[in-house]
Design an enzyme around this catalytic site. Structure first.
Site, PDB file in Angstrom:
ATOM      1  N   THR A  80       0.808  -1.126   0.004  1.00 31.41           N
ATOM      2  CA  THR A  80       0.257  -0.008   0.116  1.00 31.41           C
ATOM      3  C   THR A  80       0.914   1.406   0.050  1.00 31.41           C
ATOM      4  O   THR A  80       1.917   1.308   0.456  1.00 31.41           O
ATOM      5  CB  THR A  80      -0.951  -0.016   1.240  1.00 31.41           C
ATOM      6  OG1 THR A  80      -1.514   1.359   1.474  1.00 31.41           O
ATOM      7  CG2 THR A  80      -0.195  -0.257   2.440  1.00 31.41           C
ATOM      8  N   TYR A 133      -1.377   0.558  10.341  1.00 28.40           N
ATOM      9  CA  TYR A 133      -1.508  -0.383   9.086  1.00 28.40           C
ATOM     10  C   TYR A 133      -0.414  -0.310   8.230  1.00 28.40           C
ATOM     11  O   TYR A 133      -0.182  -1.380   7.489  1.00 28.40           O
ATOM     12  CB  TYR A 133      -2.785   0.161   8.453  1.00 28.40           C
ATOM     13  CG  TYR A 133      -3.204  -0.177   7.210  1.00 28.40           C
ATOM     14  CD1 TYR A 133      -3.583  -1.564   6.963  1.00 28.40           C
ATOM     15  CD2 TYR A 133      -2.927   0.780   5.913  1.00 28.40           C
ATOM     16  CE1 TYR A 133      -3.899  -1.909   5.547  1.00 28.40           C
ATOM     17  CE2 TYR A 133      -3.297   0.314   4.578  1.00 28.40           C
ATOM     18  CZ  TYR A 133      -3.726  -1.124   4.441  1.00 28.40           C
ATOM     19  OH  TYR A 133      -3.847  -1.581   3.135  1.00 28.40           O
TER      20      TYR A 133
HETATM   21  N1  LIG Z   1      -8.753  -1.039  -0.885  1.00 32.21           N
HETATM   22  C1  LIG Z   1      -7.674  -0.316  -1.077  1.00 32.21           C
HETATM   23  O1  LIG Z   1      -7.889   0.909  -1.681  1.00 32.21           O
HETATM   24  C2  LIG Z   1      -6.554  -0.790  -0.681  1.00 32.21           C
HETATM   25  C3  LIG Z   1      -5.404   0.163  -1.029  1.00 32.21           C
HETATM   26  C4  LIG Z   1      -4.136  -0.613  -0.605  1.00 32.21           C
HETATM   27  C5  LIG Z   1      -3.736  -1.850  -0.182  1.00 32.21           C
HETATM   28  N2  LIG Z   1      -4.947  -2.508  -0.224  1.00 32.21           N
HETATM   29  C6  LIG Z   1      -4.950  -3.939  -0.067  1.00 32.21           C
HETATM   30  O2  LIG Z   1      -5.605  -4.810  -0.734  1.00 32.21           O
HETATM   31  C7  LIG Z   1      -6.024  -5.956   0.068  1.00 32.21           C
HETATM   32  C8  LIG Z   1      -7.477  -6.137  -0.355  1.00 32.21           C
HETATM   33  O3  LIG Z   1      -7.989  -4.892   0.089  1.00 32.21           O
HETATM   34  P1  LIG Z   1      -9.567  -4.933   0.051  1.00 32.21           P
HETATM   35  O4  LIG Z   1      -9.785  -3.665  -0.336  1.00 32.21           O
HETATM   36  O5  LIG Z   1     -10.014  -5.740  -0.909  1.00 32.21           O
HETATM   37  O6  LIG Z   1     -10.239  -5.505   1.463  1.00 32.21           O
HETATM   38  P2  LIG Z   1     -11.432  -6.559   1.814  1.00 32.21           P
HETATM   39  O7  LIG Z   1     -11.878  -6.207   3.039  1.00 32.21           O
HETATM   40  O8  LIG Z   1     -12.450  -6.376   0.896  1.00 32.21           O
HETATM   41  O9  LIG Z   1     -10.691  -8.096   1.302  1.00 32.21           O
HETATM   42  C9  LIG Z   1      -9.783  -8.553   2.214  1.00 32.21           C
HETATM   43  C10 LIG Z   1     -10.382  -9.936   2.255  1.00 32.21           C
HETATM   44  O10 LIG Z   1      -9.699 -10.940   3.125  1.00 32.21           O
HETATM   45  C11 LIG Z   1     -10.147 -11.528   3.817  1.00 32.21           C
HETATM   46  N3  LIG Z   1      -9.716 -12.044   5.087  1.00 32.21           N
HETATM   47  C12 LIG Z   1      -9.052 -10.967   6.083  1.00 32.21           C
HETATM   48  N4  LIG Z   1      -8.444 -11.752   6.868  1.00 32.21           N
HETATM   49  C13 LIG Z   1      -8.453 -13.003   6.640  1.00 32.21           C
HETATM   50  C14 LIG Z   1      -7.601 -14.113   7.175  1.00 32.21           C
HETATM   51  N5  LIG Z   1      -7.044 -14.049   8.358  1.00 32.21           N
HETATM   52  N6  LIG Z   1      -7.695 -15.430   6.617  1.00 32.21           N
HETATM   53  C15 LIG Z   1      -8.388 -15.241   5.490  1.00 32.21           C
HETATM   54  N7  LIG Z   1      -9.383 -14.367   4.753  1.00 32.21           N
HETATM   55  C16 LIG Z   1      -9.198 -13.274   5.350  1.00 32.21           C
HETATM   56  C17 LIG Z   1     -11.586 -10.926   4.067  1.00 32.21           C
HETATM   57  O11 LIG Z   1     -12.744 -11.688   4.453  1.00 32.21           O
HETATM   58  C18 LIG Z   1     -11.820 -10.449   2.637  1.00 32.21           C
HETATM   59  O12 LIG Z   1     -12.485 -11.045   1.933  1.00 32.21           O
HETATM   60  C19 LIG Z   1      -5.482  -5.598   1.463  1.00 32.21           C
HETATM   61  O13 LIG Z   1      -4.437  -6.584   1.769  1.00 32.21           O
HETATM   62  C20 LIG Z   1      -5.457  -4.296   1.514  1.00 32.21           C
HETATM   63  O14 LIG Z   1      -4.384  -4.118   2.563  1.00 32.21           O
HETATM   64  C21 LIG Z   1      -6.275  -2.187  -0.428  1.00 32.21           C
END
Ligand SMILES: NC(=O)c1ccc[n+]([C@@H]2O[C@H](COP(=O)([O-])OP(=O)(O)OC[C@H]3O[C@@H](n4cnc5c(N)ncnc54)[C@H](O)[C@@H]3O)[C@@H](O)[C@H]2O)c1
Length: 341
Positions: A127, A151
């Site tokens: 990120t 985070y």
């Molecule tokens: N959305 C953004 O703008 C953004 C920006 C930078 C980085 N990210 C990274 O992208 C990734 C996905 O983000 P997102 O926005 O899709 O979030 P999200 O919450 O929609 O998806 C995360 C998924 O991981 C699953 N999960 C969480 N912990 C778990 C575990 N211990 N075991 C199994 N499953 C687990 C959740 O059920 C969910 O389906 C994350 O790692 C986040 O840090 C997102």
């Protein structure tokens, strides 16, 4: 790349927002896919029926062994795309140990299982939060990483683990540092479904649909063109495509790992985003002007030249109105899905 060279890919967090788009992009490009997700914030409906789905935790070694065995086509799972994690910055400030557990410790367990199983490629969702509040016009990969919240640290520590484990154990990896991810699948197959989301475009779409009374603008006195914060919004399907191309690059050059910013290299202000939504819906969202939030930089824009130069990646949706339109279409579809459920 021929289908014969396409190894099975395990997608962690494949029921979540970005992971579910990656599953679609992999399938569209004929990669065999399986998903592991504990559904803590994800939704089973986001995983296509034909995709093997394992409900469970990324730190569950017994389950991972089962997956590595069952998905073994010839040489077994050939790559992991690791999206699973906890993603809400203010929550990480209130409950840092939970973030270090889910994002760092459980990633460590997953990497260890991958090393034991001999998985040769690993792609990690990092990120822009690992950069903290960089004092530069555009953030390049060599801009110092100085997170300002748990985070960001939890993700930076995982990047470090991957670099060290890759050097010691001979797999290659991609660390993709996303800027602001937004939009939804243009064919309406998935989108951002999390209730209580904090991302501006999602929140503003909910307001346009009458699910929220207003949208807060945090800070109107920044040194930007209209005083509000400027961010680099990347369409989630372009981001998913960048993952598929990163995977191809890792397979083709197994001695090379890649760390890349994922953005378009241009920013939009909060007011410009809200103007876009008003333009498309004609809704006239109610805007609340609030004080700046601690730790919000005036602007956060990727220098995305490494991504563009390294991969054969041409963004298809790098237009704010397109991103907003797709996000709105998903928000409407989600409302129907919830009514049907
Ligand atoms: N959305 C953004 O703008 C953004 C920006 C930078 C980085 N990210 C990274 O992208 C990734 C996905 O983000 P997102 O926005 O899709 O979030 P999200 O919450 O929609 O998806 C995360 C998924 O991981 C699953 N999960 C969480 N912990 C778990 C575990 N211990 N075991 C199994 N499953 C687990 C959740 O059920 C969910 O389906 C994350 O790692 C986040 O840090 C997102």
């Amino acid at each position: 790349m021929t289908i014969a060279t396409k190894c099975p890919v395990l997608v962690t967090g494949g029921a979540g927002y970005i992971g579910s788009h990656a599953v679609l992009a992999l399938r569209d490009a004929d990669w065999p896919v399986a998903v592991i997700d504990d559904l803590s914030t994800g939704f089973a409906f986001a995983v296509p029926e034909e995709v093997p789905f394992y409900r469970g935790d990324i730190a569950d070694g017994v389950l991972l062994d089962q997956i590595f065995t069952e998905q073994g086509i010839g040489h077994g799972v050939g790559a992991i795309m690791h999206f699973a994690g906890s993603v809400v910055v203010p929550e990480s400030v209130e409950n840092p140990l939970r973030y270090y557990d889910n994002n760092t410790a459980r990633s460590r367990a997953l990497i260890e299982a991958a090393v034991h199983a001999g998985v040769p490629h690993f792609i990690f969702s990092s990120t822009a939060a690992t950069y903290g509040v960089p004092d530069v016009e555009k953030v390049a990969e060599d801009t110092p990483q100085q997170p300002i919240n748990p985070y960001g640290w939890s993700k930076l520590m995982t990047e470090r683990m991957l670099a060290d484990a890759s050097a010691a154990h001979g797999f290659n990896y991609g660390a993709l540092r996303y800027f602001n991810v937004a939009g939804a699948d243009p064919d309406g197959r998935t989108g951002q479904s999390t209730a209580g989301a904090t991302h501006l475009i999602k929140v503003a779409c909910e307001a346009a649909m009458g699910k929220r009374e207003s949208v807060a603008i945090f800070g109107t006195d920044y040194d930007t063109r209209d005083g509000t914060g400027v961010r680099d919004y990347i369409h989630v399907s372009d981001l998913a495509d960048a993952h598929v191309r990163t995977l191809e690059a890792l397979v083709e050059q197994p001695d090379r790992s890649l760390t890349m910013n994922c953005g378009y290299g241009r920013g939009f202000s909060v007011r410009e985003v809200l103007d876009s939504i008003d333009r498309i819906t004609g809704a006239g969202i109610v805007r609340r002007e609030e004080q700046r939030r601690a730790g919000d930089p005036a602007r956060l824009i990727a220098d995305s030249s490494r991504l563009q130069e390294t991969l054969d990646w041409t963004p298809r949706f790098a237009d704010l109105d397109t991103i907003v339109r797709h996000a709105l279409e998903w928000e409407r579809r989600l409302a129907n899905l919830r009514e049907e459920a």
